[in-house]
Write a protein that holds these residues in place. Structure first.
Motif, PDB file in Angstrom:
ATOM      1  N   ALA A 178       2.861   1.047  -2.798  1.00 38.02           N
ATOM      2  CA  ALA A 178       2.949   0.182  -1.623  1.00 38.02           C
ATOM      3  C   ALA A 178       3.881   0.774  -0.572  1.00 38.02           C
ATOM      4  CB  ALA A 178       3.433  -1.207  -2.034  1.00 38.02           C
ATOM      5  N   ALA A 179       4.982   1.379  -1.017  1.00 32.93           N
ATOM      6  CA  ALA A 179       5.917   2.006  -0.077  1.00 32.93           C
ATOM      7  C   ALA A 179       5.254   3.154   0.668  1.00 32.93           C
ATOM      8  CB  ALA A 179       7.145   2.510  -0.834  1.00 32.93           C
ATOM      9  N   THR A 180       4.392   3.898  -0.020  1.00 32.31           N
ATOM     10  CA  THR A 180       3.712   5.038   0.599  1.00 32.31           C
ATOM     11  C   THR A 180       2.711   4.593   1.656  1.00 32.31           C
ATOM     12  OG1 THR A 180       3.930   6.322  -1.449  1.00 32.31           O
ATOM     13  CG2 THR A 180       2.278   7.057   0.135  1.00 32.31           C
ATOM     14  N   VAL A 181       1.963   3.539   1.366  1.00 31.81           N
ATOM     15  CA  VAL A 181       0.861   3.132   2.242  1.00 31.81           C
ATOM     16  C   VAL A 181       1.293   2.128   3.307  1.00 31.81           C
ATOM     17  CG1 VAL A 181      -1.374   1.942   2.289  1.00 31.81           C
ATOM     18  CG2 VAL A 181      -0.877   3.599   0.492  1.00 31.81           C
ATOM     19  N   PHE A 182       2.122   1.161   2.933  1.00 34.28           N
ATOM     20  CA  PHE A 182       2.402   0.035   3.831  1.00 34.28           C
ATOM     21  C   PHE A 182       3.710   0.143   4.598  1.00 34.28           C
ATOM     22  CE2 PHE A 182      -0.211  -1.972   0.387  1.00 34.28           C
ATOM     23  CZ  PHE A 182      -1.345  -2.168   1.153  1.00 34.28           C
ATOM     24  N   GLU A 183       4.765   0.693   3.984  1.00 34.59           N
ATOM     25  CA  GLU A 183       6.073   0.680   4.642  1.00 34.59           C
ATOM     26  C   GLU A 183       6.080   1.421   5.980  1.00 34.59           C
ATOM     27  OE1 GLU A 183      10.820   1.441   3.746  1.00 34.59           O
ATOM     28  OE2 GLU A 183       9.308   2.698   2.775  1.00 34.59           O
ATOM     29  N   PRO A 184       5.448   2.589   6.114  1.00 32.80           N
ATOM     30  CA  PRO A 184       5.485   3.285   7.416  1.00 32.80           C
ATOM     31  C   PRO A 184       4.926   2.462   8.564  1.00 32.80           C
ATOM     32  CG  PRO A 184       4.744   4.781   5.695  1.00 32.80           C
ATOM     33  CD  PRO A 184       4.772   3.413   5.096  1.00 32.80           C
ATOM     34  N   GLY A 185       3.947   1.603   8.295  1.00 34.51           N
ATOM     35  CA  GLY A 185       3.356   0.783   9.348  1.00 34.51           C
ATOM     36  C   GLY A 185       3.955  -0.601   9.461  1.00 34.51           C
ATOM     37  N   GLY A 186       4.975  -0.896   8.639  1.00 38.63           N
ATOM     38  CA  GLY A 186       5.603  -2.208   8.672  1.00 38.63           C
ATOM     39  C   GLY A 186       4.663  -3.329   8.252  1.00 38.63           C
ATOM     40  N   ILE A 187       3.717  -3.032   7.359  1.00 39.52           N
ATOM     41  CA  ILE A 187       2.725  -4.019   6.920  1.00 39.52           C
ATOM     42  C   ILE A 187       3.259  -4.762   5.702  1.00 39.52           C
ATOM     43  CG2 ILE A 187       0.380  -4.357   6.057  1.00 39.52           C
ATOM     44  CD1 ILE A 187      -0.342  -1.698   7.458  1.00 39.52           C
ATOM     45  N   GLN A 188       3.223  -6.083   5.753  1.00 42.41           N
ATOM     46  CA  GLN A 188       3.675  -6.884   4.621  1.00 42.41           C
ATOM     47  C   GLN A 188       2.501  -7.212   3.697  1.00 42.41           C
ATOM     48  OE1 GLN A 188       6.241 -10.188   5.411  1.00 42.41           O
ATOM     49  NE2 GLN A 188       7.337  -9.156   7.066  1.00 42.41           N
ATOM     50  N   VAL A 189       2.807  -7.360   2.416  1.00 46.77           N
ATOM     51  CA  VAL A 189       1.788  -7.616   1.398  1.00 46.77           C
ATOM     52  C   VAL A 189       1.895  -9.062   0.938  1.00 46.77           C
ATOM     53  CG1 VAL A 189       1.007  -7.034  -0.928  1.00 46.77           C
ATOM     54  CG2 VAL A 189       1.767  -5.225   0.623  1.00 46.77           C
ATOM     55  N   ASP A 190       0.775  -9.772   0.953  1.00 52.52           N
ATOM     56  CA  ASP A 190       0.780 -11.143   0.441  1.00 52.52           C
ATOM     57  C   ASP A 190      -0.515 -11.491  -0.284  1.00 52.52           C
ATOM     58  OD1 ASP A 190      -0.987 -11.319   2.538  1.00 52.52           O
ATOM     59  OD2 ASP A 190       0.257 -12.659   3.753  1.00 52.52           O
ATOM     60  N   GLN A 191      -1.343 -10.474  -0.566  1.00 49.24           N
ATOM     61  CA  GLN A 191      -2.595 -10.715  -1.267  1.00 49.24           C
ATOM     62  C   GLN A 191      -2.797  -9.672  -2.362  1.00 49.24           C
ATOM     63  OE1 GLN A 191      -5.896 -10.886   1.454  1.00 49.24           O
ATOM     64  NE2 GLN A 191      -4.828 -12.238   2.897  1.00 49.24           N
ATOM     65  N   LEU A 192      -3.506 -10.073  -3.410  1.00 51.65           N
ATOM     66  CA  LEU A 192      -3.771  -9.165  -4.516  1.00 51.65           C
ATOM     67  C   LEU A 192      -4.610  -7.972  -4.068  1.00 51.65           C
ATOM     68  CD1 LEU A 192      -3.357  -8.810  -7.578  1.00 51.65           C
ATOM     69  CD2 LEU A 192      -5.512 -10.027  -7.930  1.00 51.65           C
ATOM     70  N   SER A 193      -5.528  -8.189  -3.134  1.00 55.59           N
ATOM     71  CA  SER A 193      -6.378  -7.097  -2.662  1.00 55.59           C
ATOM     72  C   SER A 193      -5.555  -5.994  -2.010  1.00 55.59           C
ATOM     73  CB  SER A 193      -7.419  -7.625  -1.670  1.00 55.59           C
ATOM     74  OG  SER A 193      -6.789  -8.270  -0.570  1.00 55.59           O
TER      75      SER A 193
END
Length: 410
Positions: A242-257
């Motif tokens: 998740a850190a590799t894919v989402f952190e650079p874009g500041g995207i938060q995760v709230d779904q299993l998908s």
């Protein structure tokens, strides 16, 4: 082969404890927001659960009785009742979330709304708990849960920023734009997810189901020191993906998908299929653990006959508690409540009730009337006291942090 299969109880317990529906999202949320800055929480949680699970398993192997069975006898009915009420409520919430996690996984696989799958998921959980033998159950879902190793493979395929990860490990404070309150709330949730009460109930009761004796202490320790670190490793891999894919874009995760997305990006459709198998095994396995744990805790407190090795007619009250718990969890999900939010709540309340669970374990593990010369050594007791202090801090901080941060939203 037999010795290899002996670790499946620990693997099933760890997969359910470290990568159930809440952890699948919570680890991804932490990675997306903080990188690996909270990786240390997972490591501390692994050490803590290994420490107390080993005590609980040793008590079961030497005394032939699970920990909860001894709590009332050793500490009295009042403290045991407080333990029962708190742990049952948290375990029921977790069971609800796990049934919801099974439904969400089926939604990912079929694109049908998860609410359509909830009744089927609840029924399937109950059928397995009613009909499938304990050893077969742990082997099937323990090994199937290993499909989540795909997160480790996907991490390397994604070519992550190893230098940034190393910096996160050294500098574990919140990054720019995040505050200490949210960081603390998520740290408490991650810690509580590693030491949820049902894990030790299930692990020690499972040891009794498998008829552990003092001769099986090596098996008990192998389960502990292989299964739980493996679960922690998978949790860290989810966080790193998740850190590799989402952190650079500041995207938060709230779904299993979203948790599955890094695997799909790194390994394509095959990786996605494997990760969905892992999701199903982890959530279904955790539903089995929590379902059994509701029956274990209630039956052991009241002194009823219990266990999957006992014929249902001889343990009717135990199976009734399990059935009622599954029905309650399924009914709650049908109100359209979000399974992920239920799990986040269960983690907070797990933190609150942790002292009621882990203090009795430490007390019983030092009682020579039950364990003879197999009581805790000095180092184990020192570590146990240190972790009890950490557990108390987490218990005191959990509710204020939840309220102050709006469950991590601020």
């Amino acid at each position: 082969m037999k010795k290899g299969l002996a670790v499946t109880l620990g693997i099933l317990t760890a997969i359910g404890g470290f990568v159930d529906i809440g952890d699948l999202v919570a680890n991804a949320q932490s990675g997306a927001r903080f990188g690996l800055r909270q990786g240390w929480v997972v490591v501390v949680g692994v050490v803590g659960i290994c420490l107390f699970a080993e005590m609980a398993g040793r008590v079961a192997a030497v005394s032939h009785r699970p920990v909860f069975d001894l709590v009332r006898e050793r500490l009295g009915p009042r403290m045991a009742m407080a333990n029962l009420v708190g742990s049952y409520a948290v375990t029921l919430l977790t069971l609800t979330a796990e049934i919801g996690g099974v439904a969400l996984t089926l939604q990912l696989a079929t694109s049908l709304p998860h609410l359509l799958w909830v009744p089927l998921a609840g029924f399937a959980v109950w059928v397995v708990l009613w009909r499938v033998k304990f050893e077969l159950m742990e082997q099937i879902f323990g090994f199937a849960g290993l499909a989540l190793v795909v997160f480790v493979i996907a991490l390397f395929a994604l070519h992550p920023p190893w230098g940034s990860f190393a910096s996160d490990v050294v500098h574990s404070s919140p990054p720019d734009g995040e505050n200490w309150g949210t960081y603390g709330y998520m740290a408490v949730s991650l810690f509580a997810s590693a030491l949820t009460p049902y894990e030790v109930f299930f692990f020690s009761s499972g040891g009794v189901e498998e008829k552990w004796s003092p001769k099986d202490l090596a098996t008990e320790r192998t389960n502990t020191f292989v299964g739980f670190p493996l679960g922690g490793l998978l949790g860290l891999a989810i966080m790193a993906c998740a850190a590799t894919v989402f952190e650079p874009g500041g995207i938060q995760v709230d779904q299993l998908s979203q948790t599955a997305l890094p695997v799909a990006l790194g390994l394509g459709k095959i990786g996605l299929v494997v990760v969905m198998i892992g999701f199903f095994a982890a959530t279904f396995g955790a539903a089995l653990e929590t379902g059994l744990s509701t029956g274990y805790s209630v039956a052991q407190y009241f002194g009823w006959q219990w266990g999957k090795l006992v014929r249902p007619r001889q343990a009717a009250r135990f199976h009734t508690v399990v059935l009622v718990s599954v029905l309650l969890g399924t009914a709650l999900l049908l109100t359209t409540v979000d399974p992920v939010q239920i799990t986040e709540l269960s983690l907070v309340f797990s933190a609150v009730v942790l002292p009621l669970t882990y203090l009795p374990i430490l007390v019983v593990a030092n009682d020579r009337d039950y364990l003879g010369d197999k009581v805790n050594g000095r180092i184990t007791n020192v570590l146990g006291v240190i972790f009890l202090v950490i557990i108390l801090v987490a218990a005191v901080a959990a509710l204020p942090l939840m309220i102050f941060t709006g469950m991590g939203e601020s």
